[in-house]
Design an enzyme around this catalytic site. Structure first.
Site, PDB file in Angstrom:
ATOM      1  CG  HIS A 124      33.850  21.560  45.379  1.00  0.00           C
ATOM      2  ND1 HIS A 124      34.100  20.550  46.277  1.00  0.00           N
ATOM      3  CD2 HIS A 124      34.358  22.689  45.926  1.00  0.00           C
ATOM      4  CE1 HIS A 124      34.735  21.042  47.332  1.00  0.00           C
ATOM      5  NE2 HIS A 124      34.899  22.340  47.147  1.00  0.00           N
TER       6      HIS A 124
ATOM      7  CG  ASP B 214      33.667  17.800  43.894  1.00  0.00           C
ATOM      8  OD1 ASP B 214      34.886  17.946  43.730  1.00  0.00           O
ATOM      9  OD2 ASP B 214      33.019  18.337  44.813  1.00  0.00           O
TER      10      ASP B 214
ATOM     11  CD  GLU C 164      35.168  24.930  54.580  1.00  0.00           C
ATOM     12  OE1 GLU C 164      36.159  24.189  54.653  1.00  0.00           O
ATOM     13  OE2 GLU C 164      34.110  24.601  54.015  1.00  0.00           O
TER      14      GLU C 164
ATOM     15  CG  ASP D  29      33.305  21.238  55.856  1.00  0.00           C
ATOM     16  OD1 ASP D  29      32.083  21.093  55.729  1.00  0.00           O
ATOM     17  OD2 ASP D  29      34.041  21.631  54.933  1.00  0.00           O
TER      18      ASP D  29
ATOM     19  CG  ASP E 281      40.854  17.577  54.582  1.00  0.00           C
ATOM     20  OD1 ASP E 281      40.460  18.334  55.481  1.00  0.00           O
ATOM     21  OD2 ASP E 281      41.151  17.973  53.442  1.00  0.00           O
TER      22      ASP E 281
END
Length: 434
Positions: free
Chosen positions: A99, A102, A230, A294, A307
């Site tokens: 991103h 990031d 997504e 993902d 995650d």
């Protein structure tokens, strides 16, 4: 260069008998699986956000990780990029994802943030000139900052919509410049908390128009990659407009984008939507919108998207079986949208998390490929639907009416008897391989 990963060797394949934790036991990039290199099947990518931007917080506590690149200067951003490419080289991953937030510090204005972003994109581009790791996809963070608390494209404030559009333009341009193979839109807050203050129809139309602009810009700049959405059902919003694959497909059809946009499916999001990972992949493939995945997992005893790195070969094998049935990845790949636990403080923990996950995926791919080559499952599936291959059955679907079908039932004296679905037999077959 940094010294963050000092002492950690490049990870090589040593085979299943190896007791070296800094080695792949099952992931061998050059191993041929169904006529294709394993690396080219799996197309692994490391996620910049979880590996290098996440501070170790959870809904009940703050930072636990201490990294030399944590900070809000361009020097910190460059150190982060150095460490990222050092990790990519150690693991030998062919791709990464990011991103905008990031990789660059937030500026005091949009213009300053954009300058920071473009400078670090150039820095990453120079690093890519000397390394083999490429960009699988880029995306924009339109959910973390407080300006996005009511959404981005779906925000009631047109200035937030405009800010979001300008941010996506910058991220698409950067993805194109870095040779990215996809561009992803994750509507982290494209949803609502309560209908008491929400015009659902208006917000959905705003989201549709926004996506049309994205597709228009793709063609305007000559980006050859795939646009991906997504799906996610909830968290942080109570109800997301991109709830699952089926919802996204309906949205794409509504705005004439079903041939322009595909989906990036996350394992954790599929579970939150009440589906299995393989269901979402199979549905996307059947609708012609499967793009990328993902790879992660949730903790099934927790109520949020944890995650975690994958650790279940049988679970992942079902996903890769559906990917093989769909013909494999085109521009997509396996992005580890996964983070180490907040108690895992050491640099080695970050490396070993990826090593274990890559081995799990490799074992899963090989199991799925073995079953696919065997053909027994596909033969059983074909046998179950064999009746639909007869001329009469095909004609019934193509030209039949309720009246003609009813007359046929009466004239032929049809009295259908149930036939076994043989689920347990097929589960036993599956477990022979996975």
């Amino acid at each position: 260069m940094t010294d963050f990963f000092d002492g950690i060797p490049a990870i090589c394949h040593e085979g299943p008998e190896s007791d070296n934790e800094f080695a792949f036991r099952h992931y061998n990039p050059d191993e041929m699986v169904m006529g294709r290199r394993m690396e080219d099947h799996l197309r692994f990518a490391a996620a910049w956000w979880h590996s290098f931007a996440w501070p170790g917080g959870d809904p009940f506590g703050g930072q636990t990780l201490d990294r030399p690149w944590f900070g809000d200067t361009m020097d910190h951003a460059r150190i982060k990029a150095d460490a990222a490419f050092e990790m990519f080289a150690i693991l030998g991953v062919p791709f990464f994802c990011f991103h905008d937030a990031d990789i660059r510090p937030e500026g005091r204005s949009f213009a300053e943030s954009l300058r920071n972003f473009e400078e670090i994109v150039d820095y990453i581009g120079r690093k890519m000139e000397t390394q083999r790791t490429r960009l699988l996809w880029g995306t924009a963070n339109l959910f973390s900052h407080r300006r996005f608390m009511a959404g981005a494209a779906t925000n009631p404030d047109p200035d937030v919509f405009a800010w979001s559009a300008a941010t996506v333009k910058a991220c698409m341009d950067a993805t194109h410049r870095l040779g990215g193979q996809n561009y992803v839109l994750w509507g982290g807050r494209e949803g609502y908390e309560t209908l008491l203050n929400t015009d659902l129809g208006r917000e959905r139309r705003q989201a549709g128009r926004f996506l049309q602009m994205v597709v228009d810009h793709k063609h305007r700049i000559g980006f050859q990659g795939t646009i991906l959405i997504e799906p996610k059902p909830q968290e942080p919003s109570k109800h997301q407009y991109d709830y699952d694959v089926a919802t996204v497909y309906g949205f794409l059809k509504d705005f004439g984008l079903e041939h322009e946009v595909k989906v990036n499916i996350e394992q954790g999001h599929a579970i939150l939507a009440g589906h299995s990972f393989e269901h979402e992949i199979a549905l996307a493939a059947s609708l012609g919108i499967f793009g990328s995945i993902d790879m992660n997992r949730n903790d099934y005893q927790s109520g949020w998207d944890t995650d975690q790195f994958p650790d279940s070969v049988p679970e992942m094998a079902r996903a890769y079986y559906e990917i093989l049935r769909a013909g494999g990845f085109a521009t997509g790949g396996t992005n580890f949208d996964a983070k180490i636990r907040r108690q895992s403080l050491d640099p080695a923990d970050l490396i070993l998390a990826h090593v274990g996950a890559m081995d799990v995926c490799a074992r899963a791919l090989k199991a799925a490929a073995a079953l696919f080559r065997d053909g027994a499952l596909e033969r059983a599936r074909a046998e179950r639907y064999a009746g639909w291959e007869t001329p009469a059955a095909k004609a019934m679907l193509d030209t039949g009416t309720l009246e003609s079908i009813s007359a046929s039932v009466l004239s032929r004296g049809i009295d259908p008897q149930p036939r076994s679905g043989r689920q347990e037999r097929l589960e036993n077959l599956w477990n022979r391989f996975a």
